[in-house]
Design a protein around this motif. Structure first.
Motif, PDB file in Angstrom:
ATOM      1  N   VAL A  64     111.270 115.568  65.784  1.00 11.51           N
ATOM      2  CA  VAL A  64     111.077 115.414  64.334  1.00 11.51           C
ATOM      3  C   VAL A  64     112.432 115.367  63.636  1.00 11.51           C
ATOM      4  O   VAL A  64     112.659 114.541  62.748  1.00 11.51           O
ATOM      5  CB  VAL A  64     110.200 116.562  63.773  1.00 11.51           C
ATOM      6  CG1 VAL A  64     110.239 116.597  62.262  1.00 11.51           C
ATOM      7  CG2 VAL A  64     108.769 116.423  64.274  1.00 11.51           C
ATOM      8  N   GLU A  65     113.345 116.235  64.051  1.00 11.22           N
ATOM      9  CA  GLU A  65     114.687 116.262  63.457  1.00 11.22           C
ATOM     10  C   GLU A  65     115.408 114.933  63.678  1.00 11.22           C
ATOM     11  O   GLU A  65     116.046 114.401  62.761  1.00 11.22           O
ATOM     12  CB  GLU A  65     115.485 117.403  64.073  1.00 11.22           C
ATOM     13  CG  GLU A  65     116.812 117.653  63.427  1.00 11.22           C
ATOM     14  CD  GLU A  65     117.515 118.848  64.038  1.00 11.22           C
ATOM     15  OE1 GLU A  65     118.751 118.762  64.198  1.00 11.22           O
ATOM     16  OE2 GLU A  65     116.855 119.848  64.348  1.00 11.22           O
ATOM     17  N   ILE A  66     115.301 114.388  64.868  1.00 11.92           N
ATOM     18  CA  ILE A  66     115.929 113.099  65.171  1.00 11.92           C
ATOM     19  C   ILE A  66     115.331 111.997  64.308  1.00 11.92           C
ATOM     20  O   ILE A  66     116.053 111.178  63.727  1.00 11.92           O
ATOM     21  CB  ILE A  66     115.777 112.760  66.669  1.00 11.92           C
ATOM     22  CG1 ILE A  66     116.641 113.696  67.510  1.00 11.92           C
ATOM     23  CG2 ILE A  66     116.142 111.304  66.946  1.00 11.92           C
ATOM     24  CD1 ILE A  66     116.323 113.657  68.991  1.00 11.92           C
TER      25      ILE A  66
ATOM     26  N   LEU B 238     120.360 101.703  52.868  1.00  9.79           N
ATOM     27  CA  LEU B 238     119.726 100.834  51.876  1.00  9.79           C
ATOM     28  C   LEU B 238     120.254 101.114  50.470  1.00  9.79           C
ATOM     29  O   LEU B 238     120.477 100.181  49.690  1.00  9.79           O
ATOM     30  CB  LEU B 238     118.210 101.020  51.912  1.00  9.79           C
ATOM     31  CG  LEU B 238     117.491 100.407  53.108  1.00  9.79           C
ATOM     32  CD1 LEU B 238     116.034 100.844  53.115  1.00  9.79           C
ATOM     33  CD2 LEU B 238     117.589  98.893  53.061  1.00  9.79           C
ATOM     34  N   ALA B 239     120.465 102.375  50.143  1.00  5.07           N
ATOM     35  CA  ALA B 239     120.994 102.735  48.818  1.00  5.07           C
ATOM     36  C   ALA B 239     122.408 102.175  48.640  1.00  5.07           C
ATOM     37  O   ALA B 239     122.741 101.664  47.563  1.00  5.07           O
ATOM     38  CB  ALA B 239     120.993 104.249  48.650  1.00  5.07           C
ATOM     39  N   ARG B 240     123.233 102.262  49.686  1.00  2.12           N
ATOM     40  CA  ARG B 240     124.595 101.704  49.606  1.00  2.12           C
ATOM     41  C   ARG B 240     124.549 100.193  49.418  1.00  2.12           C
ATOM     42  O   ARG B 240     125.277  99.638  48.583  1.00  2.12           O
ATOM     43  CB  ARG B 240     125.382 102.036  50.872  1.00  2.12           C
ATOM     44  CG  ARG B 240     125.972 103.414  50.909  1.00  2.12           C
ATOM     45  CD  ARG B 240     126.998 103.573  52.032  1.00  2.12           C
ATOM     46  NE  ARG B 240     126.562 103.062  53.321  1.00  2.12           N
ATOM     47  CZ  ARG B 240     125.865 103.755  54.224  1.00  2.12           C
ATOM     48  NH1 ARG B 240     125.517 104.997  53.974  1.00  2.12           N
ATOM     49  NH2 ARG B 240     125.526 103.211  55.370  1.00  2.12           N
ATOM     50  N   GLU B 241     123.688  99.522  50.185  1.00  5.49           N
ATOM     51  CA  GLU B 241     123.585  98.068  50.072  1.00  5.49           C
ATOM     52  C   GLU B 241     123.054  97.660  48.696  1.00  5.49           C
ATOM     53  O   GLU B 241     123.518  96.677  48.127  1.00  5.49           O
ATOM     54  CB  GLU B 241     122.701  97.517  51.185  1.00  5.49           C
ATOM     55  CG  GLU B 241     123.366  97.596  52.549  1.00  5.49           C
ATOM     56  CD  GLU B 241     122.490  97.092  53.677  1.00  5.49           C
ATOM     57  OE1 GLU B 241     121.407  96.525  53.412  1.00  5.49           O
ATOM     58  OE2 GLU B 241     122.899  97.255  54.838  1.00  5.49           O
ATOM     59  N   ARG B 242     122.115  98.434  48.165  1.00  5.31           N
ATOM     60  CA  ARG B 242     121.583  98.153  46.823  1.00  5.31           C
ATOM     61  C   ARG B 242     122.689  98.309  45.785  1.00  5.31           C
ATOM     62  O   ARG B 242     122.828  97.477  44.889  1.00  5.31           O
ATOM     63  CB  ARG B 242     120.430  99.110  46.518  1.00  5.31           C
ATOM     64  CG  ARG B 242     119.974  99.091  45.084  1.00  5.31           C
ATOM     65  CD  ARG B 242     118.716  98.285  44.928  1.00  5.31           C
ATOM     66  NE  ARG B 242     118.153  98.484  43.608  1.00  5.31           N
ATOM     67  CZ  ARG B 242     118.136  97.533  42.691  1.00  5.31           C
ATOM     68  NH1 ARG B 242     118.616  96.346  42.956  1.00  5.31           N
ATOM     69  NH2 ARG B 242     117.607  97.763  41.512  1.00  5.31           N
TER      70      ARG B 242
ATOM     71  N   LYS C 180     115.660 108.302  59.610  1.00  6.25           N
ATOM     72  CA  LYS C 180     115.096 107.811  58.358  1.00  6.25           C
ATOM     73  C   LYS C 180     116.084 108.020  57.206  1.00  6.25           C
ATOM     74  O   LYS C 180     116.292 107.125  56.387  1.00  6.25           O
ATOM     75  CB  LYS C 180     113.779 108.524  58.055  1.00  6.25           C
ATOM     76  CG  LYS C 180     113.071 107.972  56.861  1.00  6.25           C
ATOM     77  CD  LYS C 180     111.728 108.572  56.495  1.00  6.25           C
ATOM     78  CE  LYS C 180     111.198 109.683  57.280  1.00  6.25           C
ATOM     79  NZ  LYS C 180     109.924 110.214  56.789  1.00  6.25           N
ATOM     80  N   THR C 181     116.715 109.192  57.166  1.00  6.11           N
ATOM     81  CA  THR C 181     117.702 109.486  56.128  1.00  6.11           C
ATOM     82  C   THR C 181     118.874 108.520  56.215  1.00  6.11           C
ATOM     83  O   THR C 181     119.358 108.007  55.202  1.00  6.11           O
ATOM     84  CB  THR C 181     118.188 110.942  56.251  1.00  6.11           C
ATOM     85  OG1 THR C 181     117.061 111.803  56.084  1.00  6.11           O
ATOM     86  CG2 THR C 181     119.240 111.269  55.217  1.00  6.11           C
ATOM     87  N   HIS C 182     119.335 108.255  57.422  1.00 10.70           N
ATOM     88  CA  HIS C 182     120.434 107.310  57.627  1.00 10.70           C
ATOM     89  C   HIS C 182     120.064 105.929  57.083  1.00 10.70           C
ATOM     90  O   HIS C 182     120.859 105.303  56.372  1.00 10.70           O
ATOM     91  CB  HIS C 182     120.785 107.232  59.117  1.00 10.70           C
ATOM     92  CG  HIS C 182     121.753 106.146  59.451  1.00 10.70           C
ATOM     93  ND1 HIS C 182     123.089 106.242  59.168  1.00 10.70           N
ATOM     94  CD2 HIS C 182     121.566 104.934  60.028  1.00 10.70           C
ATOM     95  CE1 HIS C 182     123.697 105.127  59.560  1.00 10.70           C
ATOM     96  NE2 HIS C 182     122.793 104.328  60.092  1.00 10.70           N
ATOM     97  N   LEU C 183     118.874 105.458  57.394  1.00 13.28           N
ATOM     98  CA  LEU C 183     118.451 104.136  56.929  1.00 13.28           C
ATOM     99  C   LEU C 183     118.306 104.095  55.415  1.00 13.28           C
ATOM    100  O   LEU C 183     118.708 103.116  54.771  1.00 13.28           O
ATOM    101  CB  LEU C 183     117.133 103.737  57.604  1.00 13.28           C
ATOM    102  CG  LEU C 183     117.226 103.423  59.093  1.00 13.28           C
ATOM    103  CD1 LEU C 183     115.839 103.199  59.676  1.00 13.28           C
ATOM    104  CD2 LEU C 183     118.107 102.212  59.335  1.00 13.28           C
TER     105      LEU C 183
END
Length: 80
Positions: free
Chosen positions: A37-39, A51-55, A44-47
């Motif tokens: 679950v941690e992995i 996405l936030a950086r690309e936005r 998910k957090t990394h993705l």
């Protein structure tokens, strides 16, 4: 839930999992599940961060894009 079976796990890895399970007062199965679950959450957090950086990059480059939905609906209404 789906069952997963692991084979040929290194003895050192199992020893670490066993010790973590003992420290966390969990079974080895619970400890492995918590690790998975941690992995998954870290991935998910990394993705989401990516996405936030690309936005933000797109906003900096092109600015806020307009929403043409209202214009399309108004044009469609004139046809009927």
């Amino acid at each position: 839930m789906t069952e997963v079976r692991l084979r040929n796990v290194d003895a050192d890895v199992l020893a670490v999992i066993r010790e973590l399970a003992r420290l966390n007062r969990r079974t080895m199965e619970q400890e492995i599940r918590a690790g998975l679950v941690e992995i998954a959450n870290a991935r998910k957090t990394h993705l989401l961060n990516r996405l936030a950086r690309e936005r933000a990059e797109q906003l900096a480059r092109f600015g806020e894009l307009s929403d043409s939905t209202a214009e399309i609906r108004a044009e469609r209404e004139t046809r009927w």
